[in-house]
Motif scaffolding. Sequence first.
Motif, PDB file in Angstrom:
ATOM      1  N   GLY A 147       9.155   4.760   4.597  1.00 42.39           N
ATOM      2  CA  GLY A 147       8.638   6.042   4.157  1.00 42.39           C
ATOM      3  C   GLY A 147       9.644   7.159   4.337  1.00 42.39           C
ATOM      4  N   THR A 190       5.152   3.547   2.203  1.00 48.56           N
ATOM      5  CA  THR A 190       4.696   2.235   1.727  1.00 48.56           C
ATOM      6  C   THR A 190       4.637   1.252   2.885  1.00 48.56           C
ATOM      7  OG1 THR A 190       5.637   2.580  -0.470  1.00 48.56           O
ATOM      8  CG2 THR A 190       5.188   0.314   0.159  1.00 48.56           C
ATOM      9  N   SER A 216       6.765   9.752  -0.306  1.00 51.80           N
ATOM     10  CA  SER A 216       6.031   8.479  -0.399  1.00 51.80           C
ATOM     11  C   SER A 216       6.135   7.724   0.918  1.00 51.80           C
ATOM     12  CB  SER A 216       6.564   7.612  -1.542  1.00 51.80           C
ATOM     13  OG  SER A 216       7.862   7.134  -1.239  1.00 51.80           O
ATOM     14  N   LEU A 275       0.860  -1.177   0.000  1.00 51.07           N
ATOM     15  CA  LEU A 275       0.000   0.000   0.000  1.00 51.07           C
ATOM     16  C   LEU A 275       0.898   1.228   0.000  1.00 51.07           C
ATOM     17  CD1 LEU A 275      -1.866  -2.305   1.014  1.00 51.07           C
ATOM     18  CD2 LEU A 275      -2.962  -0.617   2.496  1.00 51.07           C
ATOM     19  N   THR A 276       0.714   2.100  -0.982  1.00 50.58           N
ATOM     20  CA  THR A 276       1.598   3.253  -1.132  1.00 50.58           C
ATOM     21  C   THR A 276       0.802   4.546  -1.243  1.00 50.58           C
ATOM     22  OG1 THR A 276       3.287   1.923  -2.246  1.00 50.58           O
ATOM     23  CG2 THR A 276       3.403   4.309  -2.550  1.00 50.58           C
ATOM     24  N   VAL A 277       1.288   5.555  -0.541  1.00 47.56           N
ATOM     25  CA  VAL A 277       0.744   6.908  -0.642  1.00 47.56           C
ATOM     26  C   VAL A 277       1.870   7.816  -1.126  1.00 47.56           C
ATOM     27  CG1 VAL A 277      -0.232   8.863   0.608  1.00 47.56           C
ATOM     28  CG2 VAL A 277      -0.937   6.536   1.192  1.00 47.56           C
ATOM     29  N   THR A 284      -0.339  -5.689   8.874  1.00 43.30           N
ATOM     30  CA  THR A 284       0.824  -4.962   8.380  1.00 43.30           C
ATOM     31  C   THR A 284       2.089  -5.602   8.920  1.00 43.30           C
ATOM     32  OG1 THR A 284      -0.463  -2.918   8.374  1.00 43.30           O
ATOM     33  CG2 THR A 284       1.924  -2.701   8.228  1.00 43.30           C
ATOM     34  N   GLU A 314      -1.079   9.910   6.171  1.00 46.27           N
ATOM     35  CA  GLU A 314      -2.182   9.386   5.369  1.00 46.27           C
ATOM     36  C   GLU A 314      -2.142   7.861   5.351  1.00 46.27           C
ATOM     37  OE1 GLU A 314      -4.164  10.228   0.944  1.00 46.27           O
ATOM     38  OE2 GLU A 314      -2.370  11.312   1.604  1.00 46.27           O
ATOM     39  N   LEU A 315      -0.945   7.309   5.178  1.00 52.99           N
ATOM     40  CA  LEU A 315      -0.797   5.856   5.197  1.00 52.99           C
ATOM     41  C   LEU A 315      -1.107   5.311   6.588  1.00 52.99           C
ATOM     42  CD1 LEU A 315       0.031   3.243   3.736  1.00 52.99           C
ATOM     43  CD2 LEU A 315       2.383   3.690   4.463  1.00 52.99           C
ATOM     44  N   VAL A 341      -4.650   5.840  -1.637  1.00 54.94           N
ATOM     45  CA  VAL A 341      -3.837   4.702  -1.191  1.00 54.94           C
ATOM     46  C   VAL A 341      -3.844   3.666  -2.307  1.00 54.94           C
ATOM     47  CG1 VAL A 341      -3.521   2.917   0.551  1.00 54.94           C
ATOM     48  CG2 VAL A 341      -4.448   5.152   1.202  1.00 54.94           C
TER      49      VAL A 341
END
Length: 479
Positions: free
Chosen positions: A336, A348, A346, A239-241, A331, A259-260, A378
Amino acid sequence: MKTVLRLALATGLASMALAAALPAQAQAQADGQQRNANEQAARQLYSDIVSIRTARGHKQMGVMTSYLKDQLLKAGFAENDITITDYDSDGEPTQGLVVRYAAKGKPKAGPIVFLGHMDVVEALPEDWERPPFKLTEENGYFFGRGSLDNKYGVATLAHNFIRLKKEGWAPKRDLYLVFSGDEETGMISTRAQAKMVAETIKPALVLNGDAGGVAMTNEFKPVMYQVQAGEKTFATFELTVTNPGGHSSRPRADNAIYELARALGKIEGYRFPVNASPLVRSYFSEMGKLTPGEIGKAMQAFGANPDDQAARATLLADPGIATQMMTTCVTTMLRGGHAENALPQSATATVNCRIMPGEGGAAATQAALQKVIGNDGVKFKLLTNVVESPESSLTPEVRDAVTASLKTRYPGLPIVPELSSGGTDGMHYRALGMNTVGIGNAAMRSADIFAHGLNERIRVADFYGGLDHWYLVMKKLAD
């Protein structure tokens, strides 16, 4: 593996007075009884293959297959009974091994395939208390990488093929050993061999030596024989922002890491729906009979009526039990940012999921997580070559064969089909429509399961105690 054996309710089962003590024969062996010729031969084969470093990066699988082929030829198998297959496993050569034990005359039933894997997870000698690639007998245990996962299975399956051949036994149906070379990594050989088995052997049964077995309490009392009748689907997502970033002295209202983090918090708080498949219900019905107190009552109540909310609440309160009832995602890795004085461009996270059979696999799981997160920013990336497989059934003939084996070790021990949260070769065979169950010969307590970890081991008494398992199963199914 995956596998091996699991006591989901170790705390409750440990206090049970239900199970019988070790058989006298096994106890005598544990006390250092002189080994007979059959036991000595099995131990030598076991010791020899543990010493071969079949972890990725060492290119020793050819040594392993050549050794096993030589032992099988000496026992009387013909050259054309043995096939060594070559594969490229993500840039590294590996091998598989297929051995046919041909029926005498016209086969009376369809073939049976016995699975195992010859590779192991890497072990660093400097981290171990004993040399990992040398079988060490100490304090009533055999230590060594693969001593359980899965060279115990490979050694005892191969040994019993050799033993039966030397005895001149002629099965009434074809039997096959199918050993893979990269189960712990890319499963390239496993996939290819499963396809070959489906297309050319067309087995009536596939029996996995890398799953199932006798579960014990901390006092080494046998509680049940677990049969692997299904496996959760393994799927890993990234999952990447992303964000334009900037100077750390001028924080933005949006931040990739925050955000992540909010997305991961929503995953943490989400619980997938309970899956009350026939296998899940039968598992809890049987486990409930063996489990004391409120947990046991709740298990039986759930097995009878999966809509019983009180039973559900009791079971879901225990994470070890809940994992048998639903898909789980967690997770496992995080990275990051790029500089301490810059806003992150970014972030992740790696999220690993174990998906219940029949729930739509990785695509449905991703869709559920995206809905829970509720943020199109996301981005998801599936990292896994996903194999989704259905549940299998424990047929009467296989149940009878397991019962015949248990009769000599632990007569009357309950046989309980279960869903495994780990992954084995068996998933590829199920995915191709072959009924595949794990009926391994290990007997262990949870405290001794160190597969993939430091100082992997199996108790000496249990090594010898399970030696006749495959011998009896093969004769029962093909005599």
